[in-house]
Design an enzyme around this catalytic site. Structure first.
Site, PDB file in Angstrom:
ATOM      1  CD  GLU A 185     -30.499  51.072  -4.626  1.00  0.00           C
ATOM      2  OE1 GLU A 185     -30.344  52.584  -5.293  1.00  0.00           O
ATOM      3  OE2 GLU A 185     -30.242  50.246  -5.477  1.00  0.00           O
ATOM      4  CD  GLU A 190     -34.267  47.948  -5.424  1.00  0.00           C
ATOM      5  OE1 GLU A 190     -33.861  49.251  -6.597  1.00  0.00           O
ATOM      6  OE2 GLU A 190     -33.928  49.004  -4.304  1.00  0.00           O
TER       7      GLU A 190
HETATM    8  C1  GBH Z   1     -33.400  51.565  -7.498  1.00  0.00           C
HETATM    9  O1  GBH Z   1     -32.028  52.685  -7.937  1.00  0.00           O
HETATM   10  C2  GBH Z   1     -33.886  52.303  -5.959  1.00  0.00           C
HETATM   11  O2  GBH Z   1     -33.565  52.082  -5.076  1.00  0.00           O
HETATM   12  C3  GBH Z   1     -35.409  52.503  -6.123  1.00  0.00           C
HETATM   13  O3  GBH Z   1     -35.954  53.037  -5.529  1.00  0.00           O
HETATM   14  C4  GBH Z   1     -35.519  52.775  -8.059  1.00  0.00           C
HETATM   15  O4  GBH Z   1     -37.211  52.895  -8.141  1.00  0.00           O
HETATM   16  C5  GBH Z   1     -35.534  51.372  -8.619  1.00  0.00           C
HETATM   17  O5  GBH Z   1     -33.933  51.623  -8.725  1.00  0.00           O
HETATM   18  C6  GBH Z   1     -35.722  51.953  -9.950  1.00  0.00           C
HETATM   19  O6  GBH Z   1     -35.218  53.029 -10.125  1.00  0.00           O
HETATM   20  O7  GBH Z   1     -31.224  60.462 -13.767  1.00  0.00           O
HETATM   21  O8  GBH Z   1     -29.690  61.882 -12.096  1.00  0.00           O
HETATM   22  O9  GBH Z   1     -32.007  61.413 -11.701  1.00  0.00           O
HETATM   23  C7  GBH Z   1     -31.567  52.538  -8.860  1.00  0.00           C
HETATM   24  C8  GBH Z   1     -30.162  53.535  -9.164  1.00  0.00           C
HETATM   25  C9  GBH Z   1     -30.371  55.743  -9.315  1.00  0.00           C
HETATM   26  C10 GBH Z   1     -31.476  54.324 -10.951  1.00  0.00           C
HETATM   27  C11 GBH Z   1     -31.435  57.704  -9.605  1.00  0.00           C
HETATM   28  C12 GBH Z   1     -31.578  55.296 -11.337  1.00  0.00           C
HETATM   29  C13 GBH Z   1     -31.196  58.177 -12.352  1.00  0.00           C
HETATM   30  C14 GBH Z   1     -30.486  59.818 -11.743  1.00  0.00           C
HETATM   31  N1  GBH Z   1     -31.061  54.794  -9.238  1.00  0.00           N
HETATM   32  N2  GBH Z   1     -30.785  57.372 -11.090  1.00  0.00           N
HETATM   33  S1  GBH Z   1     -30.593  60.609 -12.071  1.00  0.00           S
END
Ligand code: GBH
Length: 446
Positions: free
Chosen positions: A166, A352
């Site tokens: 990612e 994922e």
């Molecule tokens: C994935 O990211 C990751 O690869 C993995 O490590 C993670 O545990 C999994 O998803 C589950 O979330 O609210 O501003 O903190 C997915 C993309 C990016 C989605 C960050 C959630 C939260 C941003 N993620 N986002 S914030």
């Protein structure tokens, strides 16, 4: 009820990442990563939590692999902690760190579980961050050197390699909004990080081919299925812009299409041009063997001049999950159909897909029906996309067990196995039993 059967040979797995599960942060000469630094700064992670111990997987991997075997997993995606094996990012190699992944890989193979190894899932060695991290072009050769070490060491037993997890998330959230490590907020730094990350991916692919190892290599991107909020031309245009900024920026160069014009123009107009040198786009376009797809939700899009990008998120219309995004089971099949069309039917691994469901342990059980219902929907959609011609060969559920959810700490549970973070006890949730059934039948009830 009908059974939606997946193609013969389809692989079922689960995914994790080093910093989210390993713990043992200061054992066996592991170096610091940017997530150690970041999570120990006050105010960065919810409740001041960190991955010092996490799921203690470093010590409990045998028990965790036994759980995987009980579920019938055929493949397991994990990431290597760069600073465990090269504590300062370049130079000195730490034999004790390498030996951990030897043990892990061998234990998986003993159980007949195929390893899928991610080289980089966000835990950059702090020593490299001190030199500018992804913003410094020197990171490209550092990453290639790290990749070569892993190909050489594990390439006899690992045949599925994922370069980066990612880049959208670790560049934009790490360097622009600053809510993830290293916590920078700068558009020029973000532009440099984006280009250098993709360049590092390309160099690792080249290094893999040069290594002569058999197997396959690809990149994993973060995706959202974008849907126009209505079908007016301006909304459709806005939706394409959302795809440019979040999707094509990270896929286009890998598939030889270069960067989207809209995104290049946006950065250039803000003194943040991508630092592209002659030859770079050829390196990034080094042919890959598969595309890793991560997908959790959809997003409705509408036109807007608010941020200068031409689009914004339209209000959600579906129920929201604990993560704040919509419960949208149709999004996986939709995105797979879209990406299949856009890039000429690449081989796809769903690296994922999963659900945050914080249902608690009660009377020794975790009855996470929401997770089951949504996973069933995601898989039914995926089955439909395959029937329509997408070349999807494997599915990895995020995640094997509850773990450190980055800036949310331990407050978001994505596991099909419950982790008691006080005792490190693991309890299979209802969704784990359900997923074991999906694997046994190679199909899902539709
Ligand atoms: C994935 O990211 C990751 O690869 C993995 O490590 C993670 O545990 C999994 O998803 C589950 O979330 O609210 O501003 O903190 C997915 C993309 C990016 C989605 C960050 C959630 C939260 C941003 N993620 N986002 S914030």
């Amino acid at each position: 009820m009908t059974m939606l059967e997946f193609p013969q040979g389809f692989q079922w797995g689960a995914a994790t990442a080093s910093y989210q599960i390993e713990g043992a942060h200061n054992e066996d000469d592991r170096g610091l990563s940017i997530w150690d630094t970041f999570s120990h700064q006050p105010g960065r992670v919810m409740h001041g939590e960190n991955g010092d111990i996490a799921c203690d997987h470093y010590h409990r991997y045998e028990q965790d692999i036994a759980l995987m075997a009980e579920l019938g997993l055929q493949t397991y995606r994990f990431s290597v902690s760069w600073s465990r094996v090269i504590p300062f990012g370049t130079g000195h190699v730490n034999e004790k760190g390498l030996a951990f992944y030897d043990r892990l890989i061998d234990a998986l193979l003993d159980r007949g579980i195929e390893p899928a190894l991610t080289l980089y899932h966000w835990d950059l060695p702090q020593a490299l961050q001190d030199l500018g991290g992804w913003a410094n072009r020197e990171i490209v050769e550092a990453f290639a050197g790290y990749a070569r070490l892993l190909f050489e060491r594990y390439g006899d037993r690992v045949s599925r390699w994922i370069t980066l997890n990612e880049p959208l998330i670790f560049t934009q959230f790490g360097h622009r909004s600053g809510v993830m490590a290293p916590g920078i907020r700068s558009l020029p730094v973000t532009a440099r990080a984006v280009h250098h990350a993709l360049l590092a991916h390309g160099r690792a692919v080249q290094a893999f081919r040069e290594s002569g190892r058999e197997g396959e290599i690809g990149i994993t991107n973060a995706n959202t299925s974008y849907e126009p909020a209505d079908d007016t031309p301006e909304t459709l245009r806005a939706t394409e812009l959302a795809r440019d900024f979040d999707t094509r920026l990270y896929h286009g160069p890998v598939y030889g299409r270069g960067y989207p014009e809209s995104v290049l123009a946006y950065y250039a107009a803000r003194d943040a041009a991508l630092p592209i040198l002659p030859g770079d786009l050829e390196v990034i376009a080094a042919p890959t063997d598969f595309l890793g797809v991560n997908l959790y939700s959809r997003q409705r899009i509408e036109a807007s001049d608010d941020r200068g990008v031409g689009y914004r998120n339209a209000p959600p219309t579906l129920p929201l999950l604990d993560m704040g995004y919509e419960a949208a089971p149709h999004a996986l099949g939709d995105f797979v159909r879209w990406v299949t069309k856009e890039y000429g039917r690449p081989r796809i691994y769903i690296t994922e897909n999963g659900v945050c469901d914080n249902t608690e342990l009660a009377g020794g059980r975790v009855d996470d029906q929401l997770r089951i219902d949504l996973l069933r929907g995601f898989l039914a959609g995926l089955h439909g996309a395959i029937a329509d011609g997408a070349d999807v060969r494997a599915y990895y559920q995020w995640s094997l067990m509850d773990n450190f959810e980055w800036a949310f700490g331990y407050s978001k549970r994505f596991g099909m196995v419950w982790t008691d973070f006080a005792t490190q006890e693991r309890v299979k949730k209802a969704s784990a039993e359900w997923y074991a059934g999906v694997i046994r039948r190679n199909g899902v009830e539709g």
